[in-house]
Write a protein that holds these residues in place. Structure first.
Motif, PDB file in Angstrom:
ATOM      1  N   UNK A  76       0.829  -1.201   0.000  1.00 60.45           N
ATOM      2  CA  UNK A  76       0.000   0.000   0.000  1.00 60.45           C
ATOM      3  C   UNK A  76       0.869   1.260   0.000  1.00 60.45           C
ATOM      4  N   UNK A  77       1.965   1.226   0.758  1.00 57.33           N
ATOM      5  CA  UNK A  77       2.842   2.384   0.835  1.00 57.33           C
ATOM      6  C   UNK A  77       3.437   2.737  -0.531  1.00 57.33           C
ATOM      7  N   UNK A  78       3.745   1.709  -1.323  1.00 58.92           N
ATOM      8  CA  UNK A  78       4.338   1.928  -2.642  1.00 58.92           C
ATOM      9  C   UNK A  78       3.390   2.659  -3.592  1.00 58.92           C
ATOM     10  N   UNK A  79       2.090   2.528  -3.371  1.00 61.16           N
ATOM     11  CA  UNK A  79       1.138   3.193  -4.270  1.00 61.16           C
ATOM     12  C   UNK A  79       0.455   4.387  -3.595  1.00 61.16           C
ATOM     13  N   UNK A  80       1.006   4.798  -2.440  1.00 63.85           N
ATOM     14  CA  UNK A  80       0.569   6.056  -1.848  1.00 63.85           C
ATOM     15  C   UNK A  80      -0.380   5.988  -0.677  1.00 63.85           C
ATOM     16  N   UNK A  81      -0.762   4.788  -0.244  1.00 59.82           N
ATOM     17  CA  UNK A  81      -1.646   4.664   0.907  1.00 59.82           C
ATOM     18  C   UNK A  81      -0.809   4.516   2.173  1.00 59.82           C
ATOM     19  N   UNK A  82      -0.969   5.430   3.119  1.00 60.91           N
ATOM     20  CA  UNK A  82      -0.185   5.397   4.351  1.00 60.91           C
ATOM     21  C   UNK A  82      -0.799   4.472   5.403  1.00 60.91           C
ATOM     22  N   UNK A  83      -2.056   4.138   5.236  1.00 65.67           N
ATOM     23  CA  UNK A  83      -2.741   3.224   6.149  1.00 65.67           C
ATOM     24  C   UNK A  83      -3.878   2.561   5.372  1.00 65.67           C
ATOM     25  N   UNK A  84      -4.586   1.639   6.013  1.00 69.76           N
ATOM     26  CA  UNK A  84      -5.629   0.892   5.302  1.00 69.76           C
ATOM     27  C   UNK A  84      -6.615   0.277   6.288  1.00 69.76           C
ATOM     28  N   UNK A  85      -7.733  -0.167   5.749  1.00 69.47           N
ATOM     29  CA  UNK A  85      -8.712  -0.918   6.543  1.00 69.47           C
ATOM     30  C   UNK A  85      -8.478  -2.409   6.323  1.00 69.47           C
TER      31      UNK A  85
END
Length: 378
Positions: A75-84
């Motif tokens: 997720x970090x590689x595509x710009x998401x710093x956190x997730x559900x």
């Protein structure tokens, strides 16, 4: 993990929806990627990332921590710093999954026990991990589809009906660790429930832990009496106590454990207590077992694993090469505070061997922290 299905038709269907073989994964994955390209589904369209952990294709073990490590970085590689996180599971879904064929594992672990582990291990760990914003336990496809329709989902191309591959790619993960690529580590957030009042004096003291394994499944991986003996010698060398976390409480009497050694039986079932104990130990010692993964995700913790690749079906050199992409001598977990004592390289493990591994971890931690200008905190 390979699964056993007696019916050839079911085996083929299983391989399509939850592929186990590399070639199948590539072919089916490419087909779904092309489909998503045509309909314009990509991460740039969505504000939220969601990881779906599907009980039908993922192991209900402490390896869940590796899943989170991988997903955080994807997720970090595509710009998401956190997730559900969505845990898609129910007795009905579990029954539709194939049983594991490793040395008749299902004879030792029932579906009921697997479901209880979702609550005792998966859910408790999920609530402690950094970078997870929200956790939902879902048991119907429609509810899952409603919750994820406006989100970008991992595993890539996941579909609860047609494509639910295993989320964890060991080779991808271990190659990142071995190459020392930049990696984001989701540590466990320790909370007051990890620390019990009755162990206040223990937390203040200096101690080493040894976690026993005396499982019926693959007994070659089990703890030996000599493991207790050398762990005790190591603790005395460092002027520390030895603390034992047992496996099967009914089998604890088979070991010769000195009165000076504290055995904490409640940590067998209380995962939070176990994590708290590991967090305060100067080093945690294991045989190849699931709990050995926990200290890797506790800040400044250290762990040593004995007799890695001991030769049984689920722990051998060929399996490590094929599944993880590592060989005897490799130390992929060193940057996370872990050290493998490979069975082929360390034939006669004693307290000197344990001390060697302990110093390797300490030296690596010191060097890493000096590079970023931080003094090591013991």
């Amino acid at each position: 993990m390979k699964y056993a299905l007696a019916n050839p038709i079911k085996r083929i269907k299983r391989e399509i929806v939850a592929p186990q073989f590399k070639i199948t994964k590539q072919i089916i994955g490419n087909l779904y990627s092309f489909k998503n390209f045509l309909i314009g589904r990509n991460h740039k369209k969505y504000n939220k990332g969601v990881f779906v952990w599907d009980v039908r294709s993922n192991s209900v073990t402490f390896d869940f921590a590796y899943y989170i490590l991988q997903i955080v970085n994807q997720f970090n590689q595509i710009g998401y710093k956190s997730f559900d996180l969505i845990l898609f599971c129910s007795p009905r879904l579990l029954a539709k999954g194939a049983s594991c064929d490793w040395n008749e594992y299902n004879k030792f672990v029932s579906n009921e026990e697997i479901l209880s582990k979702i609550e005792k291990i998966i859910l408790k760990l999920a609530n402690l991990f950094e970078y997870i914003d929200d956790i939902k336990l879902i048991n119907t496809k429609q509810e899952l589809l409603n919750l994820t329709k406006d989100s970008f989902i991992l595993p890539k191309n996941y579909d609860p009906t047609f494509f639910y591959p295993e989320g964890l790619n060991y080779k991808y993960l271990f190659s990142k660790l071995m190459d020392e690529e930049e990696i984001k580590v989701p540590f466990l957030k320790l909370n007051p429930k990890c620390f019990k009042k009755e162990y206040t004096e223990l937390y203040k003291s200096k101690y080493i832990t040894l976690t026993l394994r005396d499982y019926g499944f693959e007994p070659m991986r089990n703890t030996k009496q000599t493991d207790i003996d050398i762990a005790l010698k190591l603790s005395k060398r460092h002027s520390a106590e030895l603390v034992i976390i047992p496996d099967n409480i009914d089998l604890i009497e088979q070991y010769e454990i000195p009165d000076s050694v504290q055995v904490i039986k409640s940590a067998r079932e209380d995962l939070l207590l176990r994590i708290g104990i590991y967090s305060k130990s100067i080093v945690n010692i294991f045989t190849t077992s699931g709990p050995s993964i926990l200290p890797l995700f506790i800040k400044r913790s250290k762990m040593i694993v004995l007799r890695v690749a001991c030769g049984c079906d689920g722990d051998n050199v060929n399996l490590y090469k094929k599944t993880l992409g590592i060989s005897p001598g490799d130390q992929p977990l060193l940057r996370l505070g872990g050290y493998y004592l490979w069975n082929d390289l360390f034939n006669n493990i004693d307290e000197n061997t344990l001390d060697f591994a302990f110093k390797k971890i300490s030296d690596y931690s010191q060097e890493k922290n000096l590079k970023i200008g931080i003094n090591e905190i013991n």
